[in-house]
Structure formats: C-alpha cells, structure tokens
Design an enzyme around this catalytic site. Structure first.
Site, mmCIF file in Angstrom:
data_model
loop_
_atom_site.group_PDB
_atom_site.id
_atom_site.type_symbol
_atom_site.label_atom_id
_atom_site.label_comp_id
_atom_site.label_asym_id
_atom_site.label_seq_id
_atom_site.Cartn_x
_atom_site.Cartn_y
_atom_site.Cartn_z
ATOM 1 N N GLY A 180 48.353 115.471 -39.578
ATOM 2 C CA GLY A 180 48.817 114.996 -38.260
ATOM 3 C C GLY A 180 48.279 115.871 -37.144
ATOM 4 O O GLY A 180 47.533 116.823 -37.363
ATOM 5 N N ILE A 214 49.724 118.077 -34.810
ATOM 6 C CA ILE A 214 50.068 119.501 -34.764
ATOM 7 C C ILE A 214 49.788 120.161 -36.113
ATOM 8 O O ILE A 214 49.307 121.288 -36.186
ATOM 9 C CB ILE A 214 51.548 119.683 -34.350
ATOM 10 N N ASP A 228 54.141 111.094 -51.236
ATOM 11 C CA ASP A 228 55.220 110.541 -50.408
ATOM 12 C C ASP A 228 56.464 111.400 -50.663
ATOM 13 O O ASP A 228 57.040 111.353 -51.756
ATOM 14 C CB ASP A 228 55.472 109.072 -50.824
ATOM 15 N N LYS A 233 57.958 110.085 -35.890
ATOM 16 C CA LYS A 233 58.281 110.737 -34.616
ATOM 17 C C LYS A 233 58.214 109.811 -33.396
ATOM 18 O O LYS A 233 58.137 110.272 -32.270
ATOM 19 C CB LYS A 233 57.343 111.910 -34.417
ATOM 20 N N SER A 235 62.341 119.943 -31.907
ATOM 21 C CA SER A 235 61.895 119.380 -30.628
ATOM 22 C C SER A 235 62.906 119.664 -29.529
ATOM 23 O O SER A 235 64.105 119.738 -29.788
ATOM 24 C CB SER A 235 61.724 117.858 -30.803
ATOM 25 N N THR A 260 63.895 117.749 -27.640
ATOM 26 C CA THR A 260 64.697 116.540 -27.514
ATOM 27 C C THR A 260 66.147 116.805 -27.912
ATOM 28 O O THR A 260 67.061 116.095 -27.513
ATOM 29 C CB THR A 260 64.036 115.407 -28.357
ATOM 30 N N TYR A 264 65.554 109.320 -33.757
ATOM 31 C CA TYR A 264 64.512 110.357 -33.968
ATOM 32 C C TYR A 264 65.078 111.715 -33.551
ATOM 33 O O TYR A 264 65.063 112.663 -34.332
ATOM 34 C CB TYR A 264 63.243 110.034 -33.159
ATOM 35 N N LYS A 312 66.226 115.421 -35.765
ATOM 36 C CA LYS A 312 65.854 116.819 -35.491
ATOM 37 C C LYS A 312 67.112 117.680 -35.423
ATOM 38 O O LYS A 312 67.170 118.789 -35.945
ATOM 39 C CB LYS A 312 65.060 116.926 -34.188
ATOM 40 N N ARG A 316 61.773 104.289 -17.886
ATOM 41 C CA ARG A 316 61.840 104.008 -19.329
ATOM 42 C C ARG A 316 63.208 104.498 -19.829
ATOM 43 O O ARG A 316 63.564 105.660 -19.606
ATOM 44 C CB ARG A 316 60.710 104.755 -20.058
HETATM 45 C C1 WQD Z 1 56.337 112.188 -20.855
HETATM 46 C C2 WQD Z 1 56.589 111.655 -19.455
HETATM 47 C C3 WQD Z 1 57.514 109.436 -19.403
HETATM 48 C C4 WQD Z 1 54.052 107.375 -21.080
HETATM 49 C C5 WQD Z 1 58.461 112.514 -26.467
HETATM 50 C C6 WQD Z 1 59.514 112.769 -27.507
HETATM 51 C C7 WQD Z 1 59.442 114.208 -27.941
HETATM 52 C C8 WQD Z 1 58.066 114.479 -28.448
HETATM 53 C C9 WQD Z 1 57.070 114.276 -27.312
HETATM 54 C C10 WQD Z 1 57.725 114.037 -30.775
HETATM 55 C C11 WQD Z 1 57.913 110.892 -19.334
HETATM 56 C C12 WQD Z 1 56.131 109.453 -18.782
HETATM 57 C C13 WQD Z 1 54.893 108.366 -20.607
HETATM 58 C C14 WQD Z 1 53.565 106.384 -20.178
HETATM 59 C C15 WQD Z 1 54.788 107.439 -18.399
HETATM 60 N N1 WQD Z 1 57.748 113.630 -29.518
HETATM 61 N N2 WQD Z 1 55.251 108.390 -19.291
HETATM 62 N N3 WQD Z 1 53.959 106.463 -18.865
HETATM 63 O O1 WQD Z 1 59.198 111.354 -23.773
HETATM 64 O O2 WQD Z 1 58.834 113.722 -22.892
HETATM 65 O O3 WQD Z 1 58.741 113.296 -25.339
HETATM 66 O O4 WQD Z 1 57.183 112.882 -26.939
HETATM 67 O O5 WQD Z 1 57.991 115.127 -31.188
HETATM 68 O O6 WQD Z 1 60.385 114.434 -28.967
HETATM 69 O O7 WQD Z 1 60.783 112.554 -26.913
HETATM 70 O O8 WQD Z 1 56.908 112.474 -23.889
HETATM 71 O O9 WQD Z 1 54.647 111.722 -23.315
HETATM 72 O O10 WQD Z 1 56.388 109.976 -23.968
HETATM 73 O O11 WQD Z 1 56.552 111.111 -21.764
HETATM 74 O O12 WQD Z 1 55.134 107.476 -17.205
HETATM 75 O O13 WQD Z 1 52.796 105.460 -20.541
HETATM 76 O O14 WQD Z 1 55.560 110.698 -19.150
HETATM 77 O O15 WQD Z 1 58.381 108.603 -18.637
HETATM 78 O O16 WQD Z 1 58.451 111.154 -18.068
HETATM 79 P P1 WQD Z 1 58.508 112.659 -23.872
HETATM 80 P P2 WQD Z 1 56.065 111.248 -23.286
#
Ligand code: WQD
Length: 338
Positions: free
Chosen positions: A10, A12, A58, A85, A125, A127, A150, A154, A296
């Site tokens: 993957g 990372i 798996d 993820k 994360s 998150t 998700y 975590k 979103r």
């Molecule tokens: C970042 C910002 C969106 C897409 C997620 C998971 C986190 C980790 C990283 C796995 C936000 C904005 C995004 C787009 C946009 N994942 N955006 N248009 O949501 O902070 O984190 O990914 O480990 O756990 O929650 O990352 O890149 O999706 O969004 O405006 O087409 O970009 O609203 O503000 P996020 P993201």
C-alpha cells in the site's frame, strides 16, 4: 533483523518498507492485494536494490495467519498497515470493515503474544479525535465518538492493543496517529495508487491537473476558518515512513517507558483546502480547475497535530514542506500517466 510489514504494498506500507530496508532491516511484506498490486514490489526493489520477501495472504483467514507466524518465527517486529481505509465505503459496508480491520488485528496479536519479545507498530489515525476542541491536537485530547465505522475500527484497534499490552508485559506496542499522508518517494518509483475516483484531496488534485478528472469539487467554503475551507495537517509520506522506523527502533532497543505508547505523526502545521490548491499551482505552474460545492458529511473543520511528543520523546520530526510533498505527488502523477 526481520520485520513484517502487513499491507506493505500500500501507499504508506511501501514507503515504510523502503525506509526499513535502507535502515538495514530484512522486510517481509504480507498483502492480500485487494487494494494494491504486486508491481509495487518492483518499485521498492528499484529504489533499494533488495526485493522484499512477499507473501499474498488474506489476514482474515486465521489458519493462514498462524501458519505464517510459524514459518517466520524469527520476526523482530511487526508494522501493521493492512486494513480497509475508505471512510465512505465503511459507512455503506460496516461489517467488511469490522471483519477486515478488527479480526485480522486480533489474529496477529494472538501470534505476537506467544513470542518472548515482540515489537508492534499500529497504523492509527487522527480520525480518533473527531473534531478536537483545541488546536493543535495533543495525544491526550479526548477520543471522540467515531464519525464512521472506519474511524471506529481505529479506536477499537487501539483499545484492543492497550488492553492486550496491560496483561502481556513482554509485548511492546506503539500506535502512530497519522494526520494526512500525501506525496510520493523522490525516485517516483512508488507513490499513491488510488483505485477509482480518489476520495482524498491531493490525488484528486493531481488527477485533475493531469486531465484525468474534469474538475475538483471543494467541499464547502463556509467553515469558520480564515478562507472558509477545512484545515488539515498534510504530512509527506516519506516523513511518515521514517516515523515508523524510529518507533520500531524505540521498541527493539527497549527505550519505551511503557509497553504501550501513542504518538501523533504530523507536521504541526495546518493548511486549508485552498492553500493546498495554491501549493499545487505553485509547484506545477498550472491553474487548477475547481469549484466550490456543498460540505461533505463527516468532515471536521480542522485537525492539525501538536508534534511535541513525537519530536521530544520519539526523536522524530517531519522534514518536508507542503510544497515539497506536493511537488513529488505531481511528479508521481505525471510518471504513472506518461
Ligand atoms: C481533506 C480535505 C475535504 C476531497 C481522510 C480520513 C483519514 C485518512 C486520510 C485514512 C477535507 C477536502 C477532499 C475532494 C475536497 N484516511 N476535499 N474535495 O477526510 O481529512 O481524512 O483521509 O487513513 O482517516 O478521514 O482527508 O483528503 O479526504 O480531505 O474538498 O475531492 O479536503 O473536505 O476538508 P480527510 P481528505
């Protein structure tokens, strides 16, 4: 020393495999290739000159996990990336996430608990904090009710590890709470390979820049931030990969004070969506086609790390700027679309 990297094909995981090999470790990659390709092994080998041992397994198949650990009894540590993820997908298919992210963790921990000494690094994360009250976010910020299955996996994963370490003194674990990983290796041999329409901001930006996507939708500019768009802590994936090696060495060298520790891994700097777009335009020299649309669901307003603990105790600090990471993300996008 031999280190298992689950999910090592993957984004990372592959960058961490490179840093481990370059730090002198033998790397065994275990991946089910459900969201990655074996071709990534060629990229890792092109960078380091050493092809990692690879087994397509798996982790949901408990007998296969037991068999793997029997055959690799000489592992010095495990870095566990393998998990689903995608936040949105987890809402639609929670059981897939609980099975793939939780059952597999339990099977691995049960094998590790039987070893005399085992270092375990868990891919967690930011998150888990949800919308934290205070910025920057420290590790003792309260873990909030997860916004998605998700994120819940975590949180549950961290609790499973913590509970296990409490009764397994010879198990040493560290959870790394990533902020937003972006970028690609400077060699452009490995990078992010989102399947289908990218959920994350930076791959969507670079795919729009290269013409694969028509236009970027910015999810809301009516947030209570300076320019109205959400703020995140975008960390270069190589900096993040190096943090795993430092954390693993802390355990192998027995420097950890407690047998379970948690660290935020970010740059400590917040950037808004519009600032990320400006970064892309600066490094690419291209104007990005985007439009502001509605928010979103589930997005937090802002999340960026207080990295004092990782800097002072772990002895790790992010080196790359947003522009540097964006420049490498763009280089990678151009390379894979060439
Ligand atoms: C970042 C910002 C969106 C897409 C997620 C998971 C986190 C980790 C990283 C796995 C936000 C904005 C995004 C787009 C946009 N994942 N955006 N248009 O949501 O902070 O984190 O990914 O480990 O756990 O929650 O990352 O890149 O999706 O969004 O405006 O087409 O970009 O609203 O503000 P996020 P993201």
């Amino acid at each position: 020393m031999k280190i298992l990297v689950t999910g090592g094909l993957g984004f990372i995981g592959s960058h961490t495999a490179v840093e481990l090999q370059q730090a002198g470790y033998e790397v065994v990659i275990l991946d089910d290739c459900s969201n990655s390709s074996e071709k990534v092994l060629d990229g890792i080998t092109a960078i380091t000159g050493q092809r990692p041992i690879f087994e397509k397994i798996d982790l949901k198949q408990k007998p296969d996990v037991i068999d793997f650990f029997k055959r690799h009894a000489d592992l010095s540590g495990v870095i566990h990336f393998a998990a689903s993820k995608a936040v949105g997908e987890s809402v639609e298919n929670p059981l897939l996430y609980y099975e793939n992210n939780i059952n597999t963790l339990v099977y691995i921990l049960k094998q590790l608990a039987q070893k005399e000494k085992a270092g375990f690094i868990f891919s967690s994360s930011c998150t888990v904090y949800g919308q934290a009250e205070k910025m920057p976010i420290t590790e003792d910020a309260p873990v909030k009710a997860a916004e998605s299955p998700y994120g819940n996996t975590k949180q549950i994963g961290e609790e499973i590890i913590s509970d296990t370490c409490k009764v397994t003194p010879h198990m040493n674990a560290i959870s790394l709470r990533y902020f937003n990983p972006i970028g690609a290796h400077q060699s452009a041999e490995i990078g992010e390979l989102p399947i289908g329409i990218p959920q994350n901001l930076v791959p969507f930006i670079t795919q729009t820049g290269i013409g694969l996507r028509e236009q970027l939708s910015v999810f809301g500019d009516d947030y209570p931030t300076e320019d109205g768009t959400c703020i995140r802590d975008y960390i270069h994936v190589v900096d993040l990969a190096k943090a795993h090696v430092v954390a693993l060495e802390r355990l192998i060298e027995g420097k950890n004070k407690k047998n379970y520790e948690v660290y935020n891994i970010g740059t400590g700097t917040g950037s808004s969506v519009l600032e990320v777009i400006e970064s892309f335009e600066r490094v690419s020299g291209k104007k990005l086609n985007y439009k502001i649309v509605g928010r979103r669901p589930g997005d937090v307003i802002q999340a960026y790390a207080d990295t004092t603990k990782a800097n002072k105790i772990l002895g790790w600090k992010a080196q790359s700027s947003l522009d540097e990471a964006m420049r490498l993300a763009w280089l990678w996008e151009q390379k894979i679309r060439a």
